[in-house]
Design an enzyme around this catalytic site. Structure first.
Site, PDB file in Angstrom:
ATOM      1  N   GLY A  11      69.816  90.096  43.487  1.00 50.11           N
ATOM      2  CA  GLY A  11      68.451  90.240  42.982  1.00 50.11           C
ATOM      3  C   GLY A  11      67.813  88.885  42.741  1.00 50.11           C
ATOM      4  N   ASP A 118      77.412  87.744  40.312  1.00 51.33           N
ATOM      5  CA  ASP A 118      78.821  88.109  40.430  1.00 51.33           C
ATOM      6  C   ASP A 118      79.184  88.571  41.855  1.00 51.33           C
ATOM      7  OD1 ASP A 118      81.379  88.681  39.114  1.00 51.33           O
ATOM      8  OD2 ASP A 118      80.900  90.766  39.582  1.00 51.33           O
ATOM      9  N   THR A 140      71.531  84.854  37.436  1.00 53.45           N
ATOM     10  CA  THR A 140      71.216  86.231  37.079  1.00 53.45           C
ATOM     11  C   THR A 140      70.447  86.260  35.760  1.00 53.45           C
ATOM     12  OG1 THR A 140      72.044  88.368  36.316  1.00 53.45           O
ATOM     13  CG2 THR A 140      73.570  86.560  36.087  1.00 53.45           C
ATOM     14  N   ILE A 141      69.443  87.118  35.707  1.00 49.89           N
ATOM     15  CA  ILE A 141      68.734  87.269  34.431  1.00 49.89           C
ATOM     16  C   ILE A 141      69.645  87.930  33.398  1.00 49.89           C
ATOM     17  CG2 ILE A 141      66.411  87.405  35.438  1.00 49.89           C
ATOM     18  CD1 ILE A 141      66.563  90.493  34.806  1.00 49.89           C
ATOM     19  N   ASP A 142      70.692  88.629  33.863  1.00 49.97           N
ATOM     20  CA  ASP A 142      71.553  89.400  32.947  1.00 49.97           C
ATOM     21  C   ASP A 142      72.454  88.495  32.089  1.00 49.97           C
ATOM     22  OD1 ASP A 142      70.470  91.510  34.331  1.00 49.97           O
ATOM     23  OD2 ASP A 142      72.244  91.867  35.557  1.00 49.97           O
ATOM     24  N   GLY A 185      69.593  94.262  32.279  1.00 47.74           N
ATOM     25  CA  GLY A 185      70.821  93.584  31.851  1.00 47.74           C
ATOM     26  C   GLY A 185      72.105  94.218  32.342  1.00 47.74           C
ATOM     27  N   LEU A 289      59.376  93.250  35.900  1.00 46.49           N
ATOM     28  CA  LEU A 289      58.528  92.212  35.293  1.00 46.49           C
ATOM     29  C   LEU A 289      59.405  91.111  34.709  1.00 46.49           C
ATOM     30  CD1 LEU A 289      55.869  94.299  33.341  1.00 46.49           C
ATOM     31  CD2 LEU A 289      55.522  92.921  35.377  1.00 46.49           C
TER      32      LEU A 289
HETATM   33  O1  F6P Z   1      71.168  92.028  37.986  1.00 45.02           O
HETATM   34  C1  F6P Z   1      69.810  91.839  37.804  1.00 45.02           C
HETATM   35  C2  F6P Z   1      69.095  93.160  37.678  1.00 45.02           C
HETATM   36  O2  F6P Z   1      67.732  92.900  37.472  1.00 45.02           O
HETATM   37  C3  F6P Z   1      69.654  94.093  36.594  1.00 45.02           C
HETATM   38  O3  F6P Z   1      69.256  93.705  35.317  1.00 45.02           O
HETATM   39  C4  F6P Z   1      69.134  95.424  37.073  1.00 45.02           C
HETATM   40  O4  F6P Z   1      69.929  96.503  36.624  1.00 45.02           O
HETATM   41  C5  F6P Z   1      69.237  95.291  38.561  1.00 45.02           C
HETATM   42  O5  F6P Z   1      69.223  93.918  38.866  1.00 45.02           O
HETATM   43  C6  F6P Z   1      68.135  95.968  39.318  1.00 45.02           C
HETATM   44  O6  F6P Z   1      68.410  95.843  40.662  1.00 45.02           O
HETATM   45  P1  F6P Z   1      67.410  96.256  41.817  1.00 45.02           P
HETATM   46  O7  F6P Z   1      66.287  95.256  41.831  1.00 45.02           O
HETATM   47  O8  F6P Z   1      68.243  96.187  43.044  1.00 45.02           O
HETATM   48  O9  F6P Z   1      66.931  97.623  41.489  1.00 45.02           O
END
Ligand code: F6P
Length: 364
Positions: A11, A118, A140-142, A185, A289
């Protein structure tokens, strides 16, 4: 000239462009190196014709404050699980990693910098084991990657989430309402927790601390007198009640088997109503967002540190390693230390104690 290839995978995340720019600027100081980017993670190498982009000074001019990634990214497939359509119309996958390594040799690539979370760093490790000269950069934002204090993008996501709490407070207070704000997250509650503290929420529900709905109701009741009052609950998308599971849907995206987390806020609203809460309750799901837009200064600085360090690790041949923040230093750690385990919120940590210290309820 020697060549380093940069790829952004998984992402997107605020700060990716600042890393790319830093790699290019640092490499330019070495005269005998050029930087190329693979479009849409490693897909650009595996596609015919190859999709790569020369990353020179002109290509990275002024991109440090742009969100997204100028070389694109994908959450689907990858060299070890390339989506392939079977004759019956279903989808399977193929391992194209050997072919990709050969193609990189053909393109004269001496080293690869893979910027990703990861999943991407697991791929980096597998490619390293196959002999590829690869360096990882955590993104990662997480903030759920091990072996680094922080990942860039996380602070920007926290800021977006905090601003949402600030905004919801005024409307909640005007209407005597309860607002539930769902933060991203995945399995980690970092974004929700930091935003709940920074924004002054009444409750914060995170995957690491399964909640008892009655405790949440008790907290909300204490915020209302004769129908007047308001409350903000920040819930992480992966949060669950005691004995329950995270709300998730099977992914229907080809090549991306990850569960889609969604519905935590709606479930909580239902549970609160079932438990007898009378106030109006509304939900806001922040979604992407939190990932888009301009990285805040902290993330630009961290991303720039990571980019410079990553290229220096290429010069030092520190392959099979990932850049990591160990305040105040930026260091190289084995990729193996970063993958496989998640960096989750410790319920006994100072951050959780701090939140409890200012009265935030975790439903425990
Ligand atoms: O890992 C980053 C993240 O934004 C998570 O917080 C979220 O669950 C996921 O990616 C969403 O992924 P996608 O954009 O593939 O729906």
């Amino acid at each position: 000239m020697k060549r380093v290839l940069v790829a952004t995978g998984g992402g997107d995340c605020p700060g990716l462009n600042a890393v790319i720019r830093a790699v290019v600027k640092r490499a330019a100081q070495e005269k005998d190196w050029e930087v190329i980017g693979s479009i849409q993670s490693f897909d650009g190498i595996l596609k015919e014709p190859t999709e790569i982009k020369i990353l020179d000074d002109a290509a990275v001019k002024g991109i440090h404050y742009q969100g997204g990634t100028i070389i694109g990214t994908t959450t689907k497939g990858g060299p070890f699980a390339w989506p392939v359509k079977n004759s019956d119309g279903t989808w399977g996958s193929a391992d194209r990693s050997d072919e990709m390594i050969r193609k990189l040799q053909y393109l004269g690539v001496d080293a690869v910098i893979s910027i990703g979370g990861d999943g991407s760093q697991k791929i980096s490790q597998q490619l390293f084991e196959k002999g590829l000269n690869i360096i990882g950069v955590p993104k990662t934002i997480d903030n759920d990657l091990m072996a680094t204090d922080f990942t860039f993008g996380y602070q920007t996501a926290v800021q977006v989430c905090t601003e949402a709490v600030d905004k919801l407070k005024t409307t909640a207070a005007s209407h005597n309402r309860i607002f539930i704000l769902e933060a991203m997250g995945r399995d980690a509650g970092w974004i929700a927790l930091s935003a709940a503290i920074a924004g002054g929420a009444e409750a914060c529900l995170i995957p690491e601390i399964p909640y008892d709905i009655n405790q949440v109701v008790k907290k909300l009741d204490s915020r209302f007198l004769k129908g007047k009052g308001f409350g903000i609950i920040v819930i992480a998308e992966g949060a669950m009640p005691i004995g329950g599971e995270a709300m998730a849907e099977e992914s229907v995206e080809v090549g991306n088997p990850n569960l889609k987390l969604s519905g935590a806020a709606d479930r909580l609203l239902y549970e609160l109503k079932e438990a007898g809460v009378e106030a109006d309750i509304r939900t806001t799901v922040l979604g992407h967002l939190q990932r888009g837009g301009i990285p805040m200064a902290y993330d630009r600085v961290l991303a720039t540190q990571f980019g410079v360090k990553a290229f220096e690790m290429v010069l030092e041949k520190k392959f099979g390693h990932m850049v990591a923040s160990r305040h105040p230093e930026v260091v190289a750690v084995p990729l193996l230390d970063a993958i496989g385990k998640q960096n989750l919120v410790n319920p006994d940590s100072n951050l959780v104690k701090t939140a409890k210290g200012v009265g935030i309820c975790f439903g425990d």
